[in-house]
Design a protein around this motif. Structure first.
Motif, PDB file in Angstrom:
ATOM      1  N   ILE A  85       0.847  -1.202   0.000  1.00 53.93           N
ATOM      2  CA  ILE A  85       0.000   0.000   0.000  1.00 53.93           C
ATOM      3  C   ILE A  85       0.878   1.246   0.000  1.00 53.93           C
ATOM      4  N   LYS A  86       0.263   2.349  -0.385  1.00 54.74           N
ATOM      5  CA  LYS A  86       0.906   3.650  -0.235  1.00 54.74           C
ATOM      6  C   LYS A  86       0.420   4.249   1.080  1.00 54.74           C
ATOM      7  N   ILE A  87       1.351   4.647   1.906  1.00 57.35           N
ATOM      8  CA  ILE A  87       1.008   5.223   3.202  1.00 57.35           C
ATOM      9  C   ILE A  87       0.665   6.696   2.998  1.00 57.35           C
ATOM     10  N   LYS A  88      -0.527   7.068   3.458  1.00 54.69           N
ATOM     11  CA  LYS A  88      -0.984   8.456   3.352  1.00 54.69           C
ATOM     12  C   LYS A  88      -1.428   8.915   4.730  1.00 54.69           C
ATOM     13  N   LYS A  89      -1.521  10.211   4.893  1.00 53.64           N
ATOM     14  CA  LYS A  89      -2.079  10.752   6.144  1.00 53.64           C
ATOM     15  C   LYS A  89      -3.510  10.272   6.276  1.00 53.64           C
ATOM     16  N   ASN A  90      -3.934  10.065   7.495  1.00 56.60           N
ATOM     17  CA  ASN A  90      -5.299   9.618   7.803  1.00 56.60           C
ATOM     18  C   ASN A  90      -5.618   8.231   7.251  1.00 56.60           C
ATOM     19  N   LEU A  91      -4.612   7.421   7.019  1.00 54.04           N
ATOM     20  CA  LEU A  91      -4.842   6.042   6.579  1.00 54.04           C
ATOM     21  C   LEU A  91      -5.363   5.263   7.779  1.00 54.04           C
ATOM     22  N   ASP A  92      -6.566   4.759   7.657  1.00 56.64           N
ATOM     23  CA  ASP A  92      -7.254   4.155   8.801  1.00 56.64           C
ATOM     24  C   ASP A  92      -7.227   2.625   8.763  1.00 56.64           C
ATOM     25  N   ILE A  93      -6.039   2.066   8.478  1.00 59.19           N
ATOM     26  CA  ILE A  93      -5.870   0.614   8.498  1.00 59.19           C
ATOM     27  C   ILE A  93      -4.530   0.287   9.163  1.00 59.19           C
ATOM     28  N   ASN A  94      -4.397  -0.936   9.634  1.00 64.38           N
ATOM     29  CA  ASN A  94      -3.123  -1.384  10.187  1.00 64.38           C
ATOM     30  C   ASN A  94      -2.193  -1.785   9.052  1.00 64.38           C
ATOM     31  N   TYR A  95      -0.931  -1.448   9.195  1.00 63.19           N
ATOM     32  CA  TYR A  95       0.051  -1.783   8.168  1.00 63.19           C
ATOM     33  C   TYR A  95       1.450  -1.789   8.770  1.00 63.19           C
TER      34      TYR A  95
END
Length: 165
Positions: free
Chosen positions: A86-96
């Motif tokens: 995934i691409k990490i973005k601000k407000n990403l609401d998932i675990n990674y």
């Protein structure tokens, strides 16, 4: 050609024998997310990710991808991106997991094709071959010293599989 996990601390390929470590809770045929076990089976090897700022020369037959600051791996069973890059973005609401780390664990990462092509949510994610400095147990991955993973990445082919048993 087949890479074989001979036991919890030996990986065999061709005439090479590599010291390694596996998941803290050993091997399991029926892995679950977060159980800290390494899945049993025969799996493909997918992409090889690497930190270009830390790994200068890397030769491999696998598809290569440079790890950038915004690359992660979804380990959230509730996400449609489960067990995917995934691409990490601000407000990403998932675990990674962030692949761009301060430590050197993910300077080289080979994605093991466990639960990958058609991921079943909750059956485990982010199963990699990655780096270790001290052979401490992993959360389910297989880990090697840098020099060994560099050698392994040179000698494997796109069709090479890994047998974990």
């Amino acid at each position: 050609m087949l890479i074989k996990l001979k036991n919890k601390n030996t990986l065999l390929f061709d005439n090479f024998k590599f010291k390694c470590c596996i998941g803290k809770n050993g091997l399991k045929k029926y892995k679950k997310e977060g159980d800290r076990s390494t899945p049993k089976g025969i799996f493909s090897l997918e992409k090889l990710y690497f930190r270009k700022d830390r790994i200068k020369k890397l030769k491999t037959d696998l598809k290569l991808k440079k790890i950038k600051k915004n690359i992660g791996w979804c380990d959230d069973p509730n996400s449609k991106f489960y067990n995917r890059e995934i691409k990490i973005k601000k407000n990403l609401d998932i675990n990674y997991e962030n692949l761009y780390r301060k430590d050197h664990k993910y300077d080289i990462v080979i994605v093991i094709g466990y639960n990958y092509r058609k991921a079943i949510k909750g059956n485990g994610s982010a199963i990699f071959i990655h780096l270790t400095k001290n052979y401490l147990p992993t959360n389910g991955c297989i880990a090697l010293k840098k020099k060994d993973l560099v050698i392994l990445s040179k000698i494997i082919k796109k069709k090479t599989k890994i047998k974990i048993s």
